[in-house]
Design a protein around this motif. Structure first.
Motif, PDB file in Angstrom:
ATOM      1  N   GLU A 528       3.351  -5.687   4.826  1.00 43.01           N
ATOM      2  CA  GLU A 528       2.111  -7.077   5.421  1.00 43.01           C
ATOM      3  C   GLU A 528       2.240  -7.534   7.024  1.00 43.01           C
ATOM      4  O   GLU A 528       3.128  -7.215   7.352  1.00 43.01           O
ATOM      5  CB  GLU A 528       2.336  -8.345   4.670  1.00 43.01           C
ATOM      6  N   TRP A 529       1.247  -7.914   7.432  1.00 41.91           N
ATOM      7  CA  TRP A 529       1.569  -9.123   9.087  1.00 41.91           C
ATOM      8  C   TRP A 529      -0.300  -9.101   9.450  1.00 41.91           C
ATOM      9  O   TRP A 529      -0.885  -9.764   8.038  1.00 41.91           O
ATOM     10  CB  TRP A 529       1.337  -7.207   9.925  1.00 41.91           C
ATOM     11  N   ASP A 530       0.089  -9.921  10.248  1.00 39.75           N
ATOM     12  CA  ASP A 530      -1.188 -11.238   9.814  1.00 39.75           C
ATOM     13  C   ASP A 530      -2.039 -10.809  10.129  1.00 39.75           C
ATOM     14  O   ASP A 530      -2.596  -9.761  10.802  1.00 39.75           O
ATOM     15  CB  ASP A 530      -0.848 -11.830  11.899  1.00 39.75           C
ATOM     16  N   GLY A 531      -3.169 -10.711   9.575  1.00 37.34           N
ATOM     17  CA  GLY A 531      -4.021 -10.102   9.011  1.00 37.34           C
ATOM     18  C   GLY A 531      -4.632  -8.586   8.740  1.00 37.34           C
ATOM     19  O   GLY A 531      -5.304  -8.063   8.695  1.00 37.34           O
ATOM     20  N   GLY A 532      -3.731  -8.133   8.154  1.00 34.57           N
ATOM     21  CA  GLY A 532      -3.565  -6.862   6.898  1.00 34.57           C
ATOM     22  C   GLY A 532      -2.732  -6.382   6.172  1.00 34.57           C
ATOM     23  O   GLY A 532      -0.971  -7.140   5.999  1.00 34.57           O
ATOM     24  N   GLU A 557      -5.366  -4.056  10.568  1.00 33.53           N
ATOM     25  CA  GLU A 557      -5.047  -2.122  11.083  1.00 33.53           C
ATOM     26  C   GLU A 557      -3.839  -2.203  11.791  1.00 33.53           C
ATOM     27  O   GLU A 557      -2.908  -3.461  12.438  1.00 33.53           O
ATOM     28  CB  GLU A 557      -6.200  -2.742  12.775  1.00 33.53           C
ATOM     29  N   LEU A 558      -3.268  -1.482  11.950  1.00 36.46           N
ATOM     30  CA  LEU A 558      -1.433  -1.049  12.298  1.00 36.46           C
ATOM     31  C   LEU A 558      -1.436  -0.383  14.063  1.00 36.46           C
ATOM     32  O   LEU A 558      -2.585   0.389  14.137  1.00 36.46           O
ATOM     33  CB  LEU A 558      -0.901  -0.739  11.197  1.00 36.46           C
ATOM     34  N   ARG A 559      -0.696  -0.914  14.561  1.00 36.47           N
ATOM     35  CA  ARG A 559      -0.728  -1.037  16.108  1.00 36.47           C
ATOM     36  C   ARG A 559       0.896  -0.939  16.473  1.00 36.47           C
ATOM     37  O   ARG A 559       1.665  -1.326  15.982  1.00 36.47           O
ATOM     38  CB  ARG A 559      -1.385  -1.365  17.236  1.00 36.47           C
ATOM     39  N   GLY A 561       3.915  -1.148  18.210  1.00 36.86           N
ATOM     40  CA  GLY A 561       4.079  -2.336  19.242  1.00 36.86           C
ATOM     41  C   GLY A 561       4.088  -3.877  18.446  1.00 36.86           C
ATOM     42  O   GLY A 561       5.122  -5.011  17.569  1.00 36.86           O
ATOM     43  N   ASP A 562       3.406  -3.573  17.064  1.00 35.79           N
ATOM     44  CA  ASP A 562       3.255  -5.182  15.634  1.00 35.79           C
ATOM     45  C   ASP A 562       4.507  -4.886  15.167  1.00 35.79           C
ATOM     46  O   ASP A 562       5.565  -4.220  14.668  1.00 35.79           O
ATOM     47  CB  ASP A 562       2.254  -4.170  14.176  1.00 35.79           C
ATOM     48  N   THR A 563       4.592  -6.239  14.919  1.00 35.18           N
ATOM     49  CA  THR A 563       5.450  -7.049  14.248  1.00 35.18           C
ATOM     50  C   THR A 563       4.997  -6.724  12.523  1.00 35.18           C
ATOM     51  O   THR A 563       4.398  -7.457  12.514  1.00 35.18           O
ATOM     52  CB  THR A 563       5.833  -7.868  13.892  1.00 35.18           C
ATOM     53  N   VAL A 564       5.853  -5.905  11.408  1.00 29.81           N
ATOM     54  CA  VAL A 564       5.292  -6.108   9.969  1.00 29.81           C
ATOM     55  C   VAL A 564       6.483  -6.632   8.801  1.00 29.81           C
ATOM     56  O   VAL A 564       7.422  -6.471   9.777  1.00 29.81           O
ATOM     57  CB  VAL A 564       5.100  -4.266   9.594  1.00 29.81           C
ATOM     58  N   ARG A 565       6.503  -6.994   8.013  1.00 30.53           N
ATOM     59  CA  ARG A 565       7.562  -7.035   7.170  1.00 30.53           C
ATOM     60  C   ARG A 565       7.238  -6.237   5.738  1.00 30.53           C
ATOM     61  O   ARG A 565       6.333  -5.838   5.315  1.00 30.53           O
ATOM     62  CB  ARG A 565       6.557  -8.528   6.247  1.00 30.53           C
ATOM     63  N   GLY A 566       8.430  -5.693   5.077  1.00 34.73           N
ATOM     64  CA  GLY A 566       8.504  -4.728   4.732  1.00 34.73           C
ATOM     65  C   GLY A 566       8.822  -5.517   3.614  1.00 34.73           C
ATOM     66  O   GLY A 566       9.749  -6.195   3.755  1.00 34.73           O
ATOM     67  N   ILE A 567       8.590  -4.978   2.521  1.00 32.45           N
ATOM     68  CA  ILE A 567       8.959  -5.856   1.655  1.00 32.45           C
ATOM     69  C   ILE A 567       8.792  -4.557  -0.072  1.00 32.45           C
ATOM     70  O   ILE A 567       7.774  -4.154  -0.401  1.00 32.45           O
ATOM     71  CB  ILE A 567       7.661  -6.991   0.652  1.00 32.45           C
ATOM     72  N   VAL A 568       9.881  -4.451  -0.443  1.00 27.91           N
ATOM     73  CA  VAL A 568      10.529  -3.249  -1.287  1.00 27.91           C
ATOM     74  C   VAL A 568      10.160  -3.579  -2.477  1.00 27.91           C
ATOM     75  O   VAL A 568      10.065  -4.733  -2.933  1.00 27.91           O
ATOM     76  CB  VAL A 568      12.200  -3.044  -1.277  1.00 27.91           C
TER      77      VAL A 568
END
Ligand code: ATP
Ligand code: MG
Length: 891
Positions: A528-532, A557-559, A561-568
């Motif tokens: 999960e990330w801001d906007g996606g 959209e993912l690029r 450098g983006d920060t994402v939250r991984g949820i198992v």
């Protein structure tokens, strides 16, 4: 006469014999060599070089002992070309060995070898057929052979370092490391193999009659780099050692007294299957192709099972070469479709007991062989045409250019040895130096800096993944974590962005997703990330420790450098339950069945666990109950489960279970259940080297049940078990089914057994009654005892035929006997609306009658099918009149 020992018997007896002499039995090391002097393991001693050099004789998980015995799988690249051509060389061989690390020496080694070979309790070979060679200066060995063992002097030959030093010529040629003089034992297979004598062997050194079966090596030197002037340097090892090697294939041939390997109990079924698949019978040594295929399929299966991926370099190239050689021979046998992969089950059946990895990897091995066969066959057709036209344009005795040979390799997949072999048939040689040049040039071009080599696993992505740092894995402790997108990769390319709806591999700086490994499946979940957000469908990792998330972007959209939250995903809880349950199952199995039980593979998933282990017999209901009870005790004790990194030595000292031959780094992760459970007066504990994910406390497992225990190969069994909700659901469903069955029978679960037993007894009585009635019916229709039967003369036989109704099976056959009896005919034919039966007297069979063939014809006329023996046959038919009507023409 008792049946000769099988190969498996001999292997087991050998290990038992040396166990009875105080040796520790260890499993085979992988075929991937333990040290870089060779690509593949070539001898039983190779895994023990450190012990010969003075390292402690400790074997994690097995114990400590300066006497060790093994059956070691070996691959000898140098012998590939010999396969099928000599009587004594395989490319893959099993070497039976006994080893002493500074413990016993020559006397014991030679006298035990003699005892094992000649004692009726063990191999029971005829003493007068045994011969020996020794190193020319080895008086000690000479005296042991002649004075202690009593071998006549004229049955001993002395040779130099080229024959009786191991490795051969080691003092001059190397490799560096442990080496020493040796004494070889030969068996005289008798004059049907050759008229030569033992004295001749001193000159010829090649004999089909005198077969070397066992080499006893006395490593007492450490060969080091020679002096600048070339003088060999042999330093003394810290102590004197023993290293012996007996080829299992050779001793089996001798013990079973068969012509060569290809007729022993391991190869004969493979050869027979090849004959069946190709329709070309096996005719002994001239059937080169059968032999090559039968031998090579073992090497290929075993190396792939040990993790070798077919490729164009190193080990993968050697195995591809062996497979292609086998493929070409299959082609020569007229096989135009992939066939070799169909032989894998036979290899697994024969070898899986001793080498459980083969069982665990059967599917992958089969798929890899089949894919390679498909590739190769496609090119082979074109290549065969090309080489044939090239060669037929050349004179005998001329040379085929190396460049042409390279084109054949590069375009048509012909390995050089194949080209050489075909060229040889035309009396033409190949310019190998030129071939090597062309190959070198091509490889340089292709090498464009790939670190991983060609790993099938990562598709075409390996280059795009290069240079990335290992991912930080935080998922043992956290099931949600933040990370930065380091790379997006798809179809071998780095991507600058990943729009919604696209699939790709995502690499993060830090991840909570466990990557498939150690039997545990890869995690799934969400990013999960801001906007996606995106789905994570699987997680794997490269050998360099880069985690690969297999992702589908759902929104946004993912690029990089983006920060994402991984949820198992929540499945991880179930996976952890199954993983800890696997460790407890392993410990319980060893407690209940004995510590000889060895893990042979495992699968840990959310839905279930699978555990393969070595054991000769099916588990009894009591054993299964005992194992479940032990695991349940751990569960209810609710002990903490902890994991810690520690130096390997420390883990070994603490008694952690590890897999022998598995490579571990200096630091290992140890998973411990902090508490033992009582079993037969002792306490059973669980501590394993493991990289997987586990529950925090044993109580989290909730429930545990074994759902099956089955055989997967000789000596290897597979347990499937469930933990947690999966276990309770499984039990509940079965209880419900049993309840419904009881309901159908108008009783409750408690009364079910008695009710079924009662029904079975009733059914049996009813069946007997029916049979009785049918017999009476048949008799009534045959007119009691005295009816005169119509007997006709057909095709030189006297045939009695009868039409009955309502009769089948046993009664039909009984009626036919009766009819033969009453009528005195040669053949009795009975057709009923429920079947057709023909019987012939012995005398009629002697004169050429064949009930099976007759039934076939009659049934065909009556819309049915059947067959059988010359004296009795039956068929299912629709139309009895038509069957009887066809009698005239059928005979
Ligand atoms: P050879 O001279 O017959 O090739 P070797 O001297 O290479 O044998 P060692 O290296 O001493 O054999 O290996 C020990 C034992 O392993 C041999 O006595 C033999 O029984 C067996 N062995 C060696 N090579 C093969 C092979 N290619 N196939 C089957 N068995 C083999
Ligand atoms: Mg050899």
């Amino acid at each position: 006469m008792t049946a000769p020992l099988t190969t498996a018997d001999i292997r087991e007896k050998y290990l038992q014999f040396f166990e009875s002499k105080g040796h520790l039995r260890l499993p085979s090391h992988s075929l991937i060599a333990p040290d870089p002097t060779t690509l593949f393991t070539v001898a039983g001693m190779q895994p023990f070089k450190p012990q010969f050099m003075g390292a402690p004789a400790k074997f994690p998980g097995y114990g400590e002992n300066r006497r060790v015995t093994t059956a070691q799988k070996c691959l000898r690249v140098g012998d590939i070309e010999n396969v099928g051509r000599t009587l004594r060389h395989c490319s893959l061989l099993e070497m039976l060995g006994n080893f002493s690390f500074g413990d016993y020496f020559k006397r014991e080694a030679l006298t035990w070898a003699w005892e094992f070979l000649t004692s009726p309790e063990w191999m029971g070979l005829d003493k007068s057929r045994l011969y020996a060679t020794i190193y020319e200066e080895d008086e000690e060995a000479f005296l042991i052979w002649t004075q202690e063992i009593g071998l006549p002097e004229d049955r001993i030959l002395r040779f130099g370092a080229d024959e009786n030093f191991w490795p051969a010529d080691a003092p001059k040629e190397g490799p560096n490391g442990p080496c020493g003089p040796c004494s070889e034992i030969f068996y005289d297979r008798g004059p049907k193999y050759g008229e030569d004598t033992w004295a001749d062997y001193a000159q010829t050194r090649e004999s089909a009659r005198f077969l070397e079966i066992w080499n006893c090596v006395f490593p007492q030197y450490d060969r080091q780099d020679p002096l600048p002037d070339g003088t060999p340097v042999l330093a003394d090892l810290p102590f004197k050692n023993i290293d012996t090697g007996m080829g299992l294939e050779r001793i089996a041939t001798v013990v079973q007294d068969v012509y060569d390997f290809y007729s022993n109990d391991v190869f004969a079924p493979i050869v027979a299957r090849i004959a069946e698949l190709s329709g070309k019978p096996y005719e002994g040594p001239q059937s080169l192709s059968h032999r090559v295929v039968a031998e090579h399929i073992r090497s290929v299966s075993m190396t792939i099972a040990d993790g070798v991926a077919l490729s164009n370099t190193g080990r993968g190239y050697t195995v591809r070469k062996i497979l292609r050689r086998a493929s070409r021979h299959a082609y020569l046998l007229g096989l135009r479709e992939p066939t070799l992969y169909q032989l894998v089950p036979l290899v697994v059946e024969k070898m899986g007991g001793a080498y459980p990895e083969l069982v665990a990897e059967e599917e992958r091995v089969t798929a890899a062989i089949r894919a390679e066969e498909e590739r190769f066959l496609k090119t082979l057709e074109g290549g065969t045409q090309r080489i044939t036209s090239l060669l037929s344009g050349l004179e005998r005795g001329s040379v085929l250019s190396g460049e042409e040979a390279f084109v054949l390799y590069d375009t048509y997949g012909f390995p050089l040895d194949l080209t050489k072999e075909i060229a040889e048939e035309y009396g033409i040689t190949v310019d190998e130096a030129e071939y090597a040049e062309s190959l070198e040039k091509a490889q340089e071009l292709a090498r464009a800096g790939s670190k991983y080599g060609k790993s099938e696993l990562f598709g075409g992505n390996q280059e795009a993944l290069e240079g990335l740092s290992p991912t930080r894995f935080v998922g043992y402790e956290e099931l949600e974590a933040q990370g930065e997108v380091v790379a997006l990769v798809s179809a071998g390319e780095r991507l600058s962005h990943l729009p919604a709806g696209s699939e790709a591999t995502v690499v993060l700086s830090r991840t909570p997703f466990y990557a498939e490994g150690g039997g545990e499946v890869g995690d799934t979940g969400r990013l999960e990330w801001d906007g996606g957000h995106a789905l994570v469908r699987d997680t794997r990792k490269t050998p360099a420790g880069v985690f690969l998330h297999d992702v589908l972007v759902e929104e946004g959209e993912l690029r990089p450098g983006d920060t994402v939250r991984g949820i198992v995903s929540g499945e991880r809880q179930a996976i952890q339950r199954h993983h800890t349950a696997t460790h407890l199952l392993h410990a319980a199995l060893r407690a209940v069945l004995g510590s000889g039980v060895r893990q042979a593979g495992s699968l840990v998933a959310a839905e279930r666990l699978r555990f393969d282990y070595t054991h000769g017999a099916a588990l009894s209901a009591d054993e299964i109950a005992g194992i479940e009870r032990l695991v349940s005790r751990w569960v209810s004790a609710n002990f903490p489960v902890t994991w810690r990194e520690m130096p390997l030595e420390e883990a070994r000292a603490a008694g952690a279970t590890a897999l022998f031959g598995e490579k571990y780094g200096d630091t290992v992760r140890v998973v411990t259940v902090e508490g033992g459970v009582p079993f037969e007066g002792r306490t059973v504990t669980s501590m394993e080297l493991c990289g997987g994910a586990h529950v925090r406390r044993t109580g989290d497992i909730g429930a545990f049940v074994i759902v099956s225990d089955e055989n997967v190969a000789a000596g290897v069994r597979r347990i499937e078990a469930l933990a947690g909700e999966a276990a309770t659901t499984w039990v509940r469903e079965r209880l419900q089914t049993a309840g419904r069955v009881a309901g159908l029978l108008n009783t409750g679960l408690d009364g079910l057994e008695a009710r079924v037993a009662g029904l079975q007894a009733g059914l049996k009585a009813a069946q007997q009654e029916t049979a009785q009635v049918r017999r009476q019916l048949a008799e009534a229709q045959m007119g009691g005892g005295g009816a005169t039967q119509q007997v006709r003369e057909l095709g030189g036989f006297r045939v009695a035929a009868l039409r009955l109704s309502g009769i089948e099976g046993n009664e039909l056959r009984g009626a036919a006997d009766k009819l033969l009896d009453q009528s005195g005919a040669d053949l009795a034919v009975i057709a009923s609306d429920r079947g057709l039966v023909v019987k012939a007297t012995k005398d009629a069979v002697g004169r050429g009658a064949h009930a099976g063939q007759l039934v076939g014809k009659l049934a065909a006329a009556a819309g049915g099918k059947g067959g059988g023996r010359p004296d009795m046959a039956q068929a299912g038919i629709q139309n009895p009149e038509a069957a009887l009507g066809a009698l005239e023409t059928a005979l």
